[in-house]
Design an enzyme around this catalytic site. Sequence first.
Site, PDB file in Angstrom:
ATOM      1  CG  HIS A  90      -0.066  -1.436  -1.204  1.00  0.00           C
ATOM      2  ND1 HIS A  90      -0.428  -2.752  -1.309  1.00  0.00           N
ATOM      3  CD2 HIS A  90       0.385  -1.292   0.074  1.00  0.00           C
ATOM      4  CE1 HIS A  90      -0.220  -3.372  -0.158  1.00  0.00           C
ATOM      5  NE2 HIS A  90       0.287  -2.506   0.706  1.00  0.00           N
ATOM      6  CD  GLU A 145       1.586  -6.014   2.438  1.00  0.00           C
ATOM      7  OE1 GLU A 145       1.597  -4.794   2.161  1.00  0.00           O
ATOM      8  OE2 GLU A 145       0.572  -6.589   2.862  1.00  0.00           O
ATOM      9  CG  HIS A 192       4.318  -1.699   3.972  1.00  0.00           C
ATOM     10  ND1 HIS A 192       3.465  -1.328   4.976  1.00  0.00           N
ATOM     11  CD2 HIS A 192       3.532  -2.243   3.014  1.00  0.00           C
ATOM     12  CE1 HIS A 192       2.227  -1.646   4.652  1.00  0.00           C
ATOM     13  NE2 HIS A 192       2.223  -2.191   3.465  1.00  0.00           N
TER      14      HIS A 192
HETATM   15 CO    CO Z   1       0.494  -3.140   2.641  1.00  0.00          CO
END
Ligand code: CO
Length: 132
Positions: free
Chosen positions: A7, A128, A79
């Site tokens: 994502h 991440e 992020h």
């Molecule tokens: Co995230």
Amino acid sequence: MIGKLNHVAIVVPDLEAGTAVYRDTLGAKVSEPVELPEHGVTTVFVELPNTKIELLHPLGEGSPIAKFLEKNASGGIHHVCYEVEDIEAAAAKMKEEGARALGDIKIGAHNKPVLFLHPKDFCGTLVELEQA
Ligand code: CO
């Protein structure tokens, strides 16, 4: 080592307005808002055919994204999340490469182990890693 883009997280100052942009203007499938108190955010998941967008809005006191919104009043990309097969192996590799992790491996918003990496070591982008 990294696999799919899981994502892209975008911090928004107004969750309803941000949801409307993705649902109405861009015609994407969006979820209801999901409160994640342990992460200090309310999230709307935007489902795309090949990945997800997560709209994030601060929830409660001391939200980790409150400062981001102070600096970026109109919101912005917060992020990107890449999938890895083995988070422990990924963490070890990052250490070996001299890349800085932010804290330790934690259970993320999808109930899977995640590790955040320092933007200064990754082209100015908070990264991440999530164990798929
Ligand atoms: Co995230």
